[in-house]
Design an enzyme around this catalytic site. Structure first.
Site, short mmCIF file in Angstrom:
data_model
loop_
_atom_site.label_atom_id
_atom_site.label_comp_id
_atom_site.label_asym_id
_atom_site.label_seq_id
_atom_site.Cartn_x
_atom_site.Cartn_y
_atom_site.Cartn_z
CB SER A 91 3.33 -16.38 18.13
OG SER A 91 4.28 -17.32 18.74
CE LYS B 281 2.27 -19.98 16.81
NZ LYS B 281 2.74 -18.96 16.00
#
Length: 282
Positions: free
Chosen positions: A45, A122
């Site tokens: 990701s 993230k």
């Protein structure tokens, strides 16, 4: 030397060994709780900033301490699942931190999922009070599109990656034949505070057009750099996304890759990526 003396010496040696192990575990526990937490990258990701198999230490001192700073110990093979809340749950609920400082837009951050408690990594793109939207795959912050410049393509070998053995996703959401190069479009994104980093694109998805989200006070908005393959704040928690992340759920900042292995095991030395050892995280 008598037999009793010999047995006494053996027990003394065992006791010293046990004490040494206990002290070492206590020191390691304090070190992990207060300073740095090891973290393996399990998914794609955050490509190409972080690759599957990258190993890093999360800087817990960067933003101060909350209940999320306490370690989780998960060893499913032997039935151990001790969560940070089991250690420090009494600190949870006030959305505050000890010696706290605010993260900066563009930081790569490890945080606990507000519902499941699992660790995520993230990039922080939305600060408290920001209006966040994605329009045709372009991030908009406070009604302004961020800078986005094409930067060629990101290519990687189509092969099984990491312990899960997943193949990378290529342009169009397809999988290249094993052994060939898998390509994605690459862009340089520049956030309003001047932080620049690469983002990837390989297809049009629902999350390319979402928002507007207004980030609540005391919360943050996170997105993966591999935009089409990231579960992040663009999807609400009730829909198995991340949603807004409270300040107290932040674990720390990721600053540098310490070690990296492209194989399914770190012991496979022929798959080590020596060019990523001590690689700074931008």
């Amino acid at each position: 030397m008598s037999e009793e003396t010999t047995e006494s010496g053996v027990w003394a040696s065992i006791k010293e060994t046990v004490k040494t192990v206990v002290y070492a575990l206590l020191i390691a526990g304090v070190f992990r709780t207060l300073f740095f937490q090891p973290f393996w990258i399990p998914s794609g990701s955050m490509k190409d900033t972080l690759l599957i198999g990258d190993f890093l230490f999360v800087n817990k001192m960067a933003y101060g301490y909350s209940y999320a700073s306490c370690p989780s110990i998960r060893l499913p093979s032997i039935g151990i699942d001790i969560d940070a809340e089991d250690f420090c749950g009494f600190l949870k609920g006030d959305n505050d931190r000890i010696l706290g400082s605010e993260p900066e837009r563009g930081d790569v951050v490890v945080f606990r999922h507000p519902v499941t408690g699992l660790d995520f990594i993230k990039r922080l793109v939305g600060m408290p009070g920001d209006r966040i939207a994605m329009i045709d795959g372009v991030l908009h912050i406070n009604d302004q599109a961020v800078g986005l410049v094409p930067d060629g393509a990101f290519g990687e070998l189509s092969e099984r990656q990491g312990p899960q053995g997943q193949f990378p996703i290529c342009m169009g959401g397809l999988r290249a034949p094993e052994g060939e190069i898998c390509y994605k479009e690459k862009y340089i994104e520049t956030l309003p505070n001047g932080v620049s980093h690469s983002v990837l694109n390989f297809m049009t998805r629902e999350t390319d057009n979402v928002g507007v989200f207004t980030v609540p006070e005391g919360h943050y908005f996170f997105m993966g750099d591999n935009r089409d393959n990231s579960t992040d704040s663009r999807v609400a928690q009730e829909n198995r996304g991340v949603g807004f992340v409270p300040y107290e759920d932040i674990v720390g900042r990721a600053d540098r890759v310490m070690f990296s292995s492209a194989g399914r095991s770190m012991l496979a030395f022929w798959t080590w990526r020596s060019d990523r050892f001590f690689h700074p995280i931008d």
